[in-house]
Design an enzyme around this catalytic site. Structure first.
Site, PDB file in Angstrom:
ATOM      1  CE  LYS A 122      34.508 -34.094 -24.364  1.00  0.00           C
ATOM      2  NZ  LYS A 122      34.568 -32.908 -23.923  1.00  0.00           N
ATOM      3  CE1 TYR A 155      61.418 -40.525 -44.245  1.00  0.00           C
ATOM      4  CE2 TYR A 155      60.144 -41.586 -42.636  1.00  0.00           C
ATOM      5  CZ  TYR A 155      60.623 -41.383 -43.743  1.00  0.00           C
ATOM      6  OH  TYR A 155      59.881 -41.983 -45.012  1.00  0.00           O
TER       7      TYR A 155
HETATM    8  C1  LIG Z   1      34.487 -33.372 -22.436  1.00  0.00           C
HETATM    9  C2  LIG Z   1      33.806 -32.672 -21.386  1.00  0.00           C
HETATM   10  C3  LIG Z   1      33.441 -33.320 -20.115  1.00  0.00           C
HETATM   11  C4  LIG Z   1      34.325 -34.614 -19.662  1.00  0.00           C
HETATM   12  O1  LIG Z   1      35.773 -34.146 -19.348  1.00  0.00           O
HETATM   13  P1  LIG Z   1      36.696 -35.142 -18.500  1.00  0.00           P
HETATM   14  O2  LIG Z   1      37.831 -34.253 -18.257  1.00  0.00           O
HETATM   15  O3  LIG Z   1      37.252 -35.985 -19.664  1.00  0.00           O
HETATM   16  O4  LIG Z   1      35.964 -35.692 -17.513  1.00  0.00           O
HETATM   17  C5  LIG Z   1      32.381 -32.715 -19.354  1.00  0.00           C
HETATM   18  N1  LIG Z   1      31.750 -31.650 -19.555  1.00  0.00           N
HETATM   19  C6  LIG Z   1      31.927 -31.217 -20.796  1.00  0.00           C
HETATM   20  C7  LIG Z   1      31.174 -29.949 -21.000  1.00  0.00           C
HETATM   21  C8  LIG Z   1      32.751 -31.689 -21.695  1.00  0.00           C
HETATM   22  O5  LIG Z   1      32.863 -30.982 -23.001  1.00  0.00           O
END
Ligand SMILES: *Cc1c(COP(=O)(O)O)cnc(C)c1O
Length: 357
Positions: free
Chosen positions: A35, A253
């Site tokens: 993702k 800044y």
């Molecule tokens: C993002 C996600 C993961 C992966 O989690 P990590 O901490 O990056 O290993 C696993 N399961 C679900 C449902 C997620 O949304």
């Protein structure tokens, strides 16, 4: 010469991290969680790096379609399920697996005509209180799914809130899951990176690592290197200007940084519009020509300043690693009061990305 900033994606590190996860979870199949554009690493780069991944997990339909367009033949799981009945029909058409986490999604499954059956991950809430049916409803929901002619298979799924925190762990959520689901005799997917590494008993049939694949540690107490993980992204830029500061002069800044001794600083072609955190304070580590130095003053949109006072050989065109192979992203995240996840995901579209084996 274009603006000298780049993100390099190390496909060998991605492959090594995947192999390491497989070795840590020898009895499980692995969803490579991709993702958020593969946590900033690029979907196409993941597909190249992991041609033999067991499966991929992603968030939204357009990205799932992109994975298929990239030639992915493996299962693709939609972690948040579908957002309409029309998307459910796309799941049937492209063979996407989907989570079902509420009554609305359940209704679409029961009432939509599909061209072929779909694989369902029944998402149960065991204490995270984000998505999912109350775990105690699992037996009833499984019965309903079994009645549904469009359901090809059922896997039980839950997500841990505190697997990264040894003080809290996974025991309470596991107990709730086990109490609700014992006897259902279905495949199970519970573990994110932290859970699969710290609590092997959570691995079950499917694990869902994200952050570990990318070579960052899910734990604040343990480094990626200690876990056997390698950085998969290096963000670097060059010094594009050098300034000499007299005592009392300020930087950037807000003029918040004041030189208390004569200093030499380098201005680096990286700012918050590239994804570097604006709230990183003075002192945040950087590597200049491979030598540790630090950020000076406030990060601006397109530039930041680093201390060159003790690096007489460095100057214009010096290479600055913001994080990556030689400077763990987790160290930078800690200094900036955030986590490696956020830094990776924030890499901006304007940063040129290169792939190195
Ligand atoms: C993002 C996600 C993961 C992966 O989690 P990590 O901490 O990056 O290993 C696993 N399961 C679900 C449902 C997620 O949304």
């Amino acid at each position: 010469m274009t603006r000298p900033i780049r993100a390099v994606i190390h496909t060998d590190a991605l492959a090594a991290n995947y192999a390491h996860i497989k070795a840590c979870a020898p009895g499980s199949k692995v969803f490579a969680v991709v993702k958020a554009n593969a946590y900033g690493h690029g979907l196409a780069n993941m597909v190249t790096a992991l041609p033999h991944a067991d499966a991929f997990a992603i968030l939204e339909m357009p990205s799932a379609l992109s994975l298929r367009a990239l030639g992915v033949k493996q299962p693709i799981l939609l972690l948040e399920g579908v957002f309409s009945a029309a998307e459910l029909q796309l799941c049937a058409k492209h063979d996407f697996w989907l989570s079902v986490h509420d009554e609305c999604g359940m209704g679409w499954l029961e009432n939509t005509d599909l061209s072929s059956p779909v694989h369902v991950f029944l998402k149960l809430n065991t204490g995270m209180n984000r998505l999912g049916f109350p775990a105690e409803q699992a037996p009833l929901l499984v019965e309903r799914l079994k009645q549904c002619s469009h359901v090809a298979s059922i896997t039980l799924m839950a997500h841990f809130a505190t697997a990264d925190d040894p003080g809290q762990g996974v025991a309470a959520q596991r107990a709730r899951f086990d109490a609700a689901c014992h006897g259902l005799q279905l495949p199970v997917s519970l573990a994110n990176s932290a859970a699969l590494l710290a609590y092997p008993e959570t691995q079950q049939q499917w694990v869902r690592p994200g952050i570990a694949l990318y070579g960052s540690s899910p734990f604040s107490e343990k480094s990626a290197a200690e876990l056997g993980l390698q950085a998969a992204m290096t963000l670097s830029a060059e010094v594009i200007s050098v300034q000499e500061l007299k005592v009392g002069e300020t930087v950037g800044y807000g003029a918040g940084f004041v030189a208390v001794r004569p200093m030499r600083i380098g201005i680096v072609a990286c700012g918050y519009a590239d994804g570097y955190p604006r709230h990183a304070p003075t002192g945040t580590p950087v590597l200049v020509d491979g030598v540790r130095s630090c950020l000076i003053g406030r990060v601006s949109m397109d530039m930041l300043a680093v201390d060159l006072s003790d690096l007489p050989a460095s100057g214009l065109a010096s290479q600055v690693e913001l994080w990556g192979k030689n400077l763990p992203i987790d160290e930078v995240a800690l200094a900036a009061d955030t986590i490696g996840y956020e830094l990776m995901c924030a890499i901006a579209a304007r940063v040129p990305v290169f792939v190195e084996p």
